[in-house]
Scaffold this motif. Sequence first.
Motif, PDB file in Angstrom:
ATOM      1  N   ASP A   1       0.839  -1.197   0.000  1.00 61.75           N
ATOM      2  CA  ASP A   1       0.000   0.000   0.000  1.00 61.75           C
ATOM      3  C   ASP A   1       0.875   1.248   0.000  1.00 61.75           C
ATOM      4  OD1 ASP A   1      -2.362   1.404  -0.073  1.00 61.75           O
ATOM      5  OD2 ASP A   1      -2.899   1.054   2.021  1.00 61.75           O
TER       6      ASP A   1
ATOM      7  N   ALA B   1       0.629   5.600   0.867  1.00 60.03           N
ATOM      8  CA  ALA B   1      -0.109   6.767   1.362  1.00 60.03           C
ATOM      9  C   ALA B   1       0.771   7.998   1.217  1.00 60.03           C
ATOM     10  CB  ALA B   1      -0.527   6.577   2.817  1.00 60.03           C
TER      11      ALA B   1
ATOM     12  N   THR C   1      -2.078  -2.483   4.964  1.00 63.10           N
ATOM     13  CA  THR C   1      -2.577  -1.186   4.521  1.00 63.10           C
ATOM     14  C   THR C   1      -2.067  -0.079   5.427  1.00 63.10           C
ATOM     15  OG1 THR C   1      -4.612   0.025   3.924  1.00 63.10           O
ATOM     16  CG2 THR C   1      -4.688  -1.317   5.903  1.00 63.10           C
TER      17      THR C   1
ATOM     18  N   THR D   1      -3.038   4.201   6.223  1.00 60.66           N
ATOM     19  CA  THR D   1      -4.016   5.264   5.981  1.00 60.66           C
ATOM     20  C   THR D   1      -3.652   6.479   6.810  1.00 60.66           C
ATOM     21  OG1 THR D   1      -5.779   3.660   5.563  1.00 60.66           O
ATOM     22  CG2 THR D   1      -6.452   5.888   6.127  1.00 60.66           C
TER      23      THR D   1
ATOM     24  N   ASP E   1      -4.930  10.132   8.459  1.00 59.91           N
ATOM     25  CA  ASP E   1      -6.120  10.877   8.868  1.00 59.91           C
ATOM     26  C   ASP E   1      -6.256  12.103   7.973  1.00 59.91           C
ATOM     27  OD1 ASP E   1      -7.927  12.644  10.157  1.00 59.91           O
ATOM     28  OD2 ASP E   1      -7.454  11.772  12.103  1.00 59.91           O
TER      29      ASP E   1
ATOM     30  N   TRP F   1      -2.492   5.377  10.479  1.00 59.54           N
ATOM     31  CA  TRP F   1      -3.085   4.099  10.862  1.00 59.54           C
ATOM     32  C   TRP F   1      -2.502   2.984   9.995  1.00 59.54           C
ATOM     33  CZ3 TRP F   1      -6.500   3.406  14.901  1.00 59.54           C
ATOM     34  CH2 TRP F   1      -7.047   4.560  15.473  1.00 59.54           C
TER      35      TRP F   1
ATOM     36  N   LYS G   1      -8.199  -2.834   4.407  1.00 55.89           N
ATOM     37  CA  LYS G   1      -8.213  -1.378   4.275  1.00 55.89           C
ATOM     38  C   LYS G   1      -8.725  -0.746   5.567  1.00 55.89           C
ATOM     39  CE  LYS G   1      -9.087   0.501   0.301  1.00 55.89           C
ATOM     40  NZ  LYS G   1      -9.747   0.988  -0.940  1.00 55.89           N
TER      41      LYS G   1
ATOM     42  N   LEU H   1     -10.491   3.008   6.782  1.00 52.04           N
ATOM     43  CA  LEU H   1     -11.074   4.291   6.384  1.00 52.04           C
ATOM     44  C   LEU H   1     -11.253   5.167   7.613  1.00 52.04           C
ATOM     45  CD1 LEU H   1     -13.945   3.272   3.911  1.00 52.04           C
ATOM     46  CD2 LEU H   1     -11.631   4.013   3.344  1.00 52.04           C
TER      47      LEU H   1
ATOM     48  N   GLU I   1     -15.136   1.204   0.875  1.00 53.46           N
ATOM     49  CA  GLU I   1     -15.042   2.557   0.325  1.00 53.46           C
ATOM     50  C   GLU I   1     -16.165   3.428   0.877  1.00 53.46           C
ATOM     51  OE1 GLU I   1     -12.747   3.791  -1.503  1.00 53.46           O
ATOM     52  OE2 GLU I   1     -11.758   2.124  -2.557  1.00 53.46           O
TER      53      GLU I   1
ATOM     54  N   TRP J   1      -1.001   4.963  -6.375  1.00 54.31           N
ATOM     55  CA  TRP J   1      -1.425   6.291  -5.926  1.00 54.31           C
ATOM     56  C   TRP J   1      -1.517   7.203  -7.133  1.00 54.31           C
ATOM     57  CZ3 TRP J   1       1.222  11.060  -6.131  1.00 54.31           C
ATOM     58  CH2 TRP J   1       0.597  12.112  -5.466  1.00 54.31           C
TER      59      TRP J   1
END
Length: 475
Positions: free
Chosen positions: A56, A58, A100, A102, A104, A112, A153, A155, A207, A362
């Motif tokens: 992944d 980010a 994964t 993520t 904020d 995360w 994932k 979110l 999602e 990405w």
Amino acid sequence: MFAKKILPLFILITFAILNTPATFAQSLNTKALNEAVSGLELRSIGPALMGGRIADIAVNPNDQSTWYIAVGSGGLWKTTNRGITWKPVFDDQPSYSIGTVTLDPKNPDIVWVGTGENVSGRHVAWGDGIYRSTNGGSTWQQMGLEQSEHIGKILVDPRDSNTLFVAAEGPLWSSGGQRGVYKTKDGGKTWQQVLKVDANTGVTDIEFDPSNPDILYAAAYQRRRHTWSLLAGGPKSGIYKSTDNGESWQQMKTGLPKGDMGKIGLAVTPSNPEVVYATIEANDKEKGFYRSMDKGESWEKRNSYISGGTGPHYYQELEASPTNPNLVYQMDVFLHVTRDGGKTINYLGTGREKHSDNHALWIDPEDGEHLIAGTDGGLYETFDEGTTWRLFPNLPISQFYKLGLDNAEPFYNIVGGAQDLGTLIGPSRTLNTEGVRNQDWYVPLGADGYESVFDPKDPNIVYMEIQQGLLHRLD
């Protein structure tokens, strides 16, 4: 009678031997040896020239020089200068397998991480749940879901940083564990399972509706790996939708396959929130690329294409353009793209401009031709939508299966079989002040490397294996 007399004598002699001063000294020597070894520091000798499997990516939306790279078997890496230098920021945590990462959206310094890779290969490692950093990866706190083992994932609700959703795949080799969709309203202190299918079915993708985070879509995945096979799919796989911020869910069926489904990838786009895309593993008649024009209520099959290679379980991720609702990329052995909402799907370029086996992508929201791709062979960047790519040869994240050593002097050499990176040979030390460099390693054999050994009498001869035990000799 003889045996009855000998047995007690044997036991007595054995007891005496085990309690001699020599044995006691051996236990002391073990303690001393452990203390001595604890003072030895591990040193990296690479190689970084070929990268490794990326799970992944980010990128900080407020500072596009800061990236986080989740590695399938190599932790989490951070750069603050667009990949010129990297720092491992997760090495002190119990899990090295990452599924994964993520950020904020309100505060990108809050990171995360979901541990445990989100693919179902024999070679993947499991994780121990969710982690959070509030300072850009400097320190971490374990935030639960330890029995999820594989996270697809995470979110973060863009309106409330304390509300998160986790797509938990659950254990690969057994039933049970923590699988489904989990929600927290208190920043990860407590979790509620808001979507539970059954003990064999987890969730591999999730999602938000880009225009309304109360609407969510989730892809359930029934799968189990055995030593003899992967059961990739079943009657419990499917697409679910929530309209109340994950509190309740309804399975979507109109226009979707009626038979068993396998791994499903989802994508949405802020350029048209009515559109939802899905790539669905199913039987030959029903598998393919699907599109919904009414927020997932009904679906149309657009194309029979799904990810291939070792199987959809290893790919199937979708990434939709944030500015063009008809432009979608699909992860596969070679990157695929559709520019007409799935009606036609082709390779991005020839597919061979960089390493194969794509897992992450990405898309620069300000420049659609600027892409960052994560593959089995490391991290790549393009500024012309895949016509040309550059590799980042400074991430020492190769996944090695087996290693062999020779007896060369003054420094011995290492041969290793690596996942999808072939066989690599390099020195344990050099006389260079920089230490072991990329240029000190070389790749005599491609494909997937496996068992590899030096000839014990002639270190110039190396035996190497690739897939299916095919043996090669280097002289």
